[in-house]
Design an enzyme around this catalytic site. Structure first.
Site: not given
Ligand code: ADP
Ligand code: NA
Length: 327
Positions: A111, A195, A198
């Site tokens: 990031k 991965k 969002k």
């Molecule tokens: P993001 O990276 O999409 O902003 P967050 O940091 O809010 O997501 O993570 C929320 C939850 O979703 C966490 O438990 C994270 O490990 C899980 N998570 C985020 N992206 C993925 C993915 N691509 N596959 C599986 N789990 C994910």
């Molecule tokens: Na994350």
């Protein structure tokens, strides 16, 4: 009965990755365990957020927590910034952390890179893990169900808890990570070695839980695969199709082997259509319930009650910590 804590950032709309990697599992814990599910808006502001957008994202996430089937009589749902103990213990955890260990976090490296040099990297990106440690440790958590991108953050949480316990006396329970066996990392539909996230700028790379059916089908049709036209699982050489197989497996509870047999001799076109269909069917009821909750007063009440309940438990831990530290 174990204590379960997990959080999701309201930094955008919830993705299929968030759902399959983490949120889907929340509902299975609620009948047997003491569960805390948080909307971690203070983590979201580690990068700039547009205020109205953030407000909407918080509300959407709260409504989705209910829509996936979490029952506020069984779990505590709350917004991080409404429980001030998080920021307070977060600061304490920051003071226990070393810059070197924070700089080694891969999420920080990824990031911060997007922000150029040190003069424009938000410091909150660096101090994200001690705040996350506070989130978890305040509730004397046993298990943290998260996707595997959070492994390092859970490890540093354990280190910080141990460090505090060693220095000041037994205070925190040492939490363990819980990741799903399949689906711990759903990949981008466009760059299947990355991965699904969002905050991806390429919107066709990500399935959002609130996407319309036609859009989901369109994104699936455009998903990156290989030229073999053979449905078999190989995460390295066939990352794109393997990711679609993992999604299909998770939603239908079929094994990868069964899917390979089922699609023996069939092509990517049909498989992509079928994956789109199972996704659409799985999220349709969630989308319907979401609409009922998102503008309801009931949702406000759930969040107000949740914050009060969370705060009670969090305050007990924080008081003990401050007392031990001489604060
Ligand atoms: P993001 O990276 O999409 O902003 P967050 O940091 O809010 O997501 O993570 C929320 C939850 O979703 C966490 O438990 C994270 O490990 C899980 N998570 C985020 N992206 C993925 C993915 N691509 N596959 C599986 N789990 C994910
Ligand atoms: Na994350």
């Amino acid at each position: 009965m174990a204590v379960i804590f997990s959080g999701v950032q309201p930094s955008g709309t919830i993705t299929l990755g968030n759902y399959l990697g983490a949120m889907k599992s929340f509902t299975k814990y609620q009948n047997e365990h003491e569960c805390y599910f948080c909307i971690v808006n203070q983590h979201a502001i580690t990068v700039p957020q547009e205020p109205n957008q953030l407000r909407n994202n918080i509300r959407n996430l709260a409504a989705l927590y209910l829509a996936i089937g979490l029952d506020p009589d069984k779990v505590t749902l709350f917004i991080q910034s409404e429980v001030p103990e998080h920021a307070k213990l977060g600061w304490i955890m920051t003071t226990l952390s070393y810059i070197g260990e924070l700089e080694r976090m891969t999420q920080y490296k990824d990031k911060s890179q997007r922000h150029g040099s040190g003069d424009s990297i938000p410091a909150g990106l660096l101090t994200y893990p001690p705040l996350m440690a506070a989130d978890i440790l305040l509730y004397q958590t046993d298990y943290v169900p998260v996707g595997d991108d959070q492994k390092q953050h859970i490890e540093i949480t354990r280190d910080l808890a141990q460090r505090f316990n060693n220095r000041y006396g037994e205070t925190f329970k040492i939490p363990a990570i819980h990741t799903p066996e399949v689906g711990a990392r759903i990949m981008s539909l466009q760059e299947p070695k990355k991965k699904m996230s969002k905050s991806d700028v390429n919107s066709s790379a990500t399935i959002f839980l609130l996407d319309e059916p036609e859009l989901i089908l369109k994104k699936l049709k455009k998903a990156q695969t290989d030229s073999e036209n053979r449905i078999s699982y190989d995460k390295e050489l066939k990352a794109g199709i393997s990711n679609l197989m993992a999604i299909y497996a998770l939603i239908t509870s079929k094994s990868i082997k069964e899917i390979e047999q089922l699609y023996d001799g069939k092509g990517y076109g049909q498989f992509k259509n079928d994956v789109a269909e199972v996704i659409i069917e799985a999220i349709r009821p969630i989308q319907e319930r979401y609409k009922e909750f998102v503008n309801s007063d009931y949702l406000d009440q759930v969040l107000t009650d949740g914050a009060a309940k969370a705060s009670q438990k969090a305050a007990a831990t924080l008081n003990k910590v401050e007392d031990l530290m001489g604060l």
